[in-house]
Design an enzyme around this catalytic site. Sequence first.
Site, PDB file in Angstrom:
ATOM      1  N   ASN A 105      -4.561 -15.236 -12.067  1.00 55.42           N
ATOM      2  CA  ASN A 105      -6.054 -15.741 -11.619  1.00 55.42           C
ATOM      3  C   ASN A 105      -7.065 -14.645 -11.639  1.00 55.42           C
ATOM      4  O   ASN A 105      -8.264 -14.783 -11.682  1.00 55.42           O
ATOM      5  CB  ASN A 105      -5.924 -16.731 -10.589  1.00 55.42           C
ATOM      6  CG  ASN A 105      -5.527 -15.949  -9.354  1.00 55.42           C
ATOM      7  OD1 ASN A 105      -4.237 -15.467  -9.592  1.00 55.42           O
ATOM      8  ND2 ASN A 105      -6.193 -15.648  -8.383  1.00 55.42           N
ATOM      9  N   ARG A 106      -6.374 -13.320 -11.701  1.00 55.59           N
ATOM     10  CA  ARG A 106      -7.230 -12.230 -11.556  1.00 55.59           C
ATOM     11  C   ARG A 106      -6.564 -11.086 -11.977  1.00 55.59           C
ATOM     12  O   ARG A 106      -5.595 -10.931 -12.018  1.00 55.59           O
ATOM     13  CB  ARG A 106      -7.601 -12.201 -10.176  1.00 55.59           C
ATOM     14  CG  ARG A 106      -6.643 -11.897  -9.177  1.00 55.59           C
ATOM     15  CD  ARG A 106      -7.312 -11.890  -7.627  1.00 55.59           C
ATOM     16  NE  ARG A 106      -6.296 -11.027  -6.781  1.00 55.59           N
ATOM     17  CZ  ARG A 106      -6.015 -11.505  -5.626  1.00 55.59           C
ATOM     18  NH1 ARG A 106      -6.401 -12.567  -4.950  1.00 55.59           N
ATOM     19  NH2 ARG A 106      -5.170 -10.654  -4.940  1.00 55.59           N
ATOM     20  N   VAL A 121       5.625 -17.653  -5.295  1.00 51.00           N
ATOM     21  CA  VAL A 121       6.892 -17.082  -5.773  1.00 51.00           C
ATOM     22  C   VAL A 121       7.849 -16.864  -4.955  1.00 51.00           C
ATOM     23  O   VAL A 121       8.919 -16.717  -5.082  1.00 51.00           O
ATOM     24  CB  VAL A 121       6.725 -15.812  -6.677  1.00 51.00           C
ATOM     25  CG1 VAL A 121       5.568 -16.147  -7.978  1.00 51.00           C
ATOM     26  CG2 VAL A 121       5.928 -14.677  -5.856  1.00 51.00           C
ATOM     27  N   TYR A 153       6.971  -1.221  -1.587  1.00 46.68           N
ATOM     28  CA  TYR A 153       6.530  -1.620  -2.972  1.00 46.68           C
ATOM     29  C   TYR A 153       7.353  -0.973  -4.072  1.00 46.68           C
ATOM     30  O   TYR A 153       7.542  -1.413  -4.883  1.00 46.68           O
ATOM     31  CB  TYR A 153       5.042  -1.216  -2.774  1.00 46.68           C
ATOM     32  CG  TYR A 153       4.128  -1.348  -4.091  1.00 46.68           C
ATOM     33  CD1 TYR A 153       3.927  -2.667  -4.481  1.00 46.68           C
ATOM     34  CD2 TYR A 153       3.838  -0.292  -4.804  1.00 46.68           C
ATOM     35  CE1 TYR A 153       3.107  -2.983  -5.729  1.00 46.68           C
ATOM     36  CE2 TYR A 153       3.066  -0.634  -6.077  1.00 46.68           C
ATOM     37  CZ  TYR A 153       2.769  -2.338  -6.346  1.00 46.68           C
ATOM     38  OH  TYR A 153       2.079  -2.158  -7.511  1.00 46.68           O
TER      39      TYR A 153
HETATM   40  P1  NAD Z   1      -4.053  -8.717  -7.661  1.00 52.02           P
HETATM   41  O1  NAD Z   1      -4.030  -8.762  -6.373  1.00 52.02           O
HETATM   42  O2  NAD Z   1      -5.509  -8.600  -8.358  1.00 52.02           O
HETATM   43  O3  NAD Z   1      -3.418  -9.870  -8.288  1.00 52.02           O
HETATM   44  C1  NAD Z   1      -2.178 -10.265  -7.911  1.00 52.02           C
HETATM   45  C2  NAD Z   1      -1.659 -11.715  -8.252  1.00 52.02           C
HETATM   46  O4  NAD Z   1      -0.479 -12.117  -7.709  1.00 52.02           O
HETATM   47  C3  NAD Z   1      -2.692 -12.658  -7.542  1.00 52.02           C
HETATM   48  O5  NAD Z   1      -2.878 -13.746  -8.556  1.00 52.02           O
HETATM   49  C4  NAD Z   1      -2.022 -13.256  -6.439  1.00 52.02           C
HETATM   50  O6  NAD Z   1      -2.333 -14.638  -6.152  1.00 52.02           O
HETATM   51  C5  NAD Z   1      -0.721 -13.265  -7.077  1.00 52.02           C
HETATM   52  N1  NAD Z   1       0.419 -13.338  -5.920  1.00 52.02           N
HETATM   53  C6  NAD Z   1       0.596 -12.368  -4.799  1.00 52.02           C
HETATM   54  N2  NAD Z   1       1.451 -12.960  -3.922  1.00 52.02           N
HETATM   55  C7  NAD Z   1       1.788 -14.097  -4.441  1.00 52.02           C
HETATM   56  C8  NAD Z   1       2.916 -15.230  -4.319  1.00 52.02           C
HETATM   57  N3  NAD Z   1       3.776 -15.078  -2.908  1.00 52.02           N
HETATM   58  N4  NAD Z   1       2.954 -16.162  -4.810  1.00 52.02           N
HETATM   59  C9  NAD Z   1       2.274 -16.461  -6.081  1.00 52.02           C
HETATM   60  N5  NAD Z   1       1.279 -15.510  -6.351  1.00 52.02           N
HETATM   61  C10 NAD Z   1       1.180 -14.414  -5.754  1.00 52.02           C
HETATM   62  O7  NAD Z   1      -3.266  -7.442  -8.374  1.00 52.02           O
HETATM   63  P2  NAD Z   1      -3.331  -6.532  -9.729  1.00 52.02           P
HETATM   64  O8  NAD Z   1      -3.861  -5.395  -9.199  1.00 52.02           O
HETATM   65  O9  NAD Z   1      -3.854  -7.337 -10.803  1.00 52.02           O
HETATM   66  O10 NAD Z   1      -1.881  -6.288  -9.880  1.00 52.02           O
HETATM   67  C11 NAD Z   1      -1.101  -7.194 -10.913  1.00 52.02           C
HETATM   68  C12 NAD Z   1       0.448  -6.703 -11.016  1.00 52.02           C
HETATM   69  O11 NAD Z   1       0.150  -5.393 -11.419  1.00 52.02           O
HETATM   70  C13 NAD Z   1       1.007  -6.566  -9.775  1.00 52.02           C
HETATM   71  O12 NAD Z   1       2.244  -7.131  -9.717  1.00 52.02           O
HETATM   72  C14 NAD Z   1       0.830  -4.987  -9.152  1.00 52.02           C
HETATM   73  O13 NAD Z   1       1.759  -4.579  -8.318  1.00 52.02           O
HETATM   74  C15 NAD Z   1       1.065  -4.358 -10.540  1.00 52.02           C
HETATM   75  N6  NAD Z   1       0.171  -3.298 -10.531  1.00 52.02           N
HETATM   76  C16 NAD Z   1      -1.038  -3.002 -10.411  1.00 52.02           C
HETATM   77  C17 NAD Z   1      -1.556  -1.732 -10.409  1.00 52.02           C
HETATM   78  C18 NAD Z   1      -3.188  -1.437 -10.347  1.00 52.02           C
HETATM   79  O14 NAD Z   1      -3.590  -0.563 -10.397  1.00 52.02           O
HETATM   80  N7  NAD Z   1      -4.084  -2.671 -10.045  1.00 52.02           N
HETATM   81  C19 NAD Z   1      -0.877  -0.922 -10.934  1.00 52.02           C
HETATM   82  C20 NAD Z   1       0.455  -0.993 -10.894  1.00 52.02           C
HETATM   83  C21 NAD Z   1       1.020  -2.099 -10.911  1.00 52.02           C
END
Ligand code: NAD
Length: 237
Positions: A15-16, A53, A145
């Site tokens: 969703n984001r 999840v 993490y």
């Molecule tokens: P974000 O916080 O914008 O999105 C995370 C998503 O996971 C959201 O939709 C949230 O609702 C969902 N979520 C969290 N807990 C949940 C649960 N218990 N059940 C169901 N849904 C759940 O984060 P993002 O920055 O878009 O990151 C997405 C992925 O990429 C994550 O796994 C994050 O660890 C990874 N990541 C992000 C970055 C970065 O720079 N933003 C870097 C490396 C890895």
Amino acid sequence: MASTAQRNVLVTGGNRGIGLAIARAFAAGGDNVVITNRSGEAPEGLRAVRCEVTDSASVDQAFTDAEELLGGPVEVLVANAGITRDTLLMRMSDEDFDTVLDTNLAGAFRCARRAATGMIRRRHGRIIFISSVVGLYGSPGQTNYAASKSGLVGLARSITRELGGRGITANVVAPGFIETDMTAALPEAQQKAYLASIPAGRFGRTEEVADVVRYLASDAAAYVSGAVIPVDGGLGM
Ligand code: NAD
């Protein structure tokens, strides 16, 4: 970009941020996409199902709902949902540790297990885990993490060994610093320090992660499994 046309794709946490960019990229390429969202609300132009999840029953129900919307089993799973709960090792509570592991690692496991049932039957499937460079190299204040994200590597490689002979691939994408709410929330000084360590000289874009995910789901990547692909501007080399 190699063809991924008309596959049934499920993106958790789509969703984001990175998940939304991945979902939009698949949809733009002509695939059937459903995202999961904890509220069940769908971003414009996408379909969504509710999914928590950390709860196996919720994951199983989300797949059942998604498969109804998709008109068939999930062929491509992008296990993207993830959280951080940062604090130094000495201050990290059991709850901080367990919650992050339960969401990022066990959550991805629950989704992969459910997705695999349909994939095994069809002898075809693509599972892509969204990890992080933090899972490969560690990071102070992120023991929970980092452990969760490096656990995804073992998960993908074991699935590869277990199900590789049944037409299923499992791979890991490890983003570095990507322009999202997660990185925008960092203090400016920290952002500057991170930028200085990235050979590309900039943060990545969510679309750049989506491109690699789409490659792994494409026919061109049929012989790629158990791989860990950083998308980090050279940060971790
Ligand atoms: P974000 O916080 O914008 O999105 C995370 C998503 O996971 C959201 O939709 C949230 O609702 C969902 N979520 C969290 N807990 C949940 C649960 N218990 N059940 C169901 N849904 C759940 O984060 P993002 O920055 O878009 O990151 C997405 C992925 O990429 C994550 O796994 C994050 O660890 C990874 N990541 C992000 C970055 C970065 O720079 N933003 C870097 C490396 C890895």
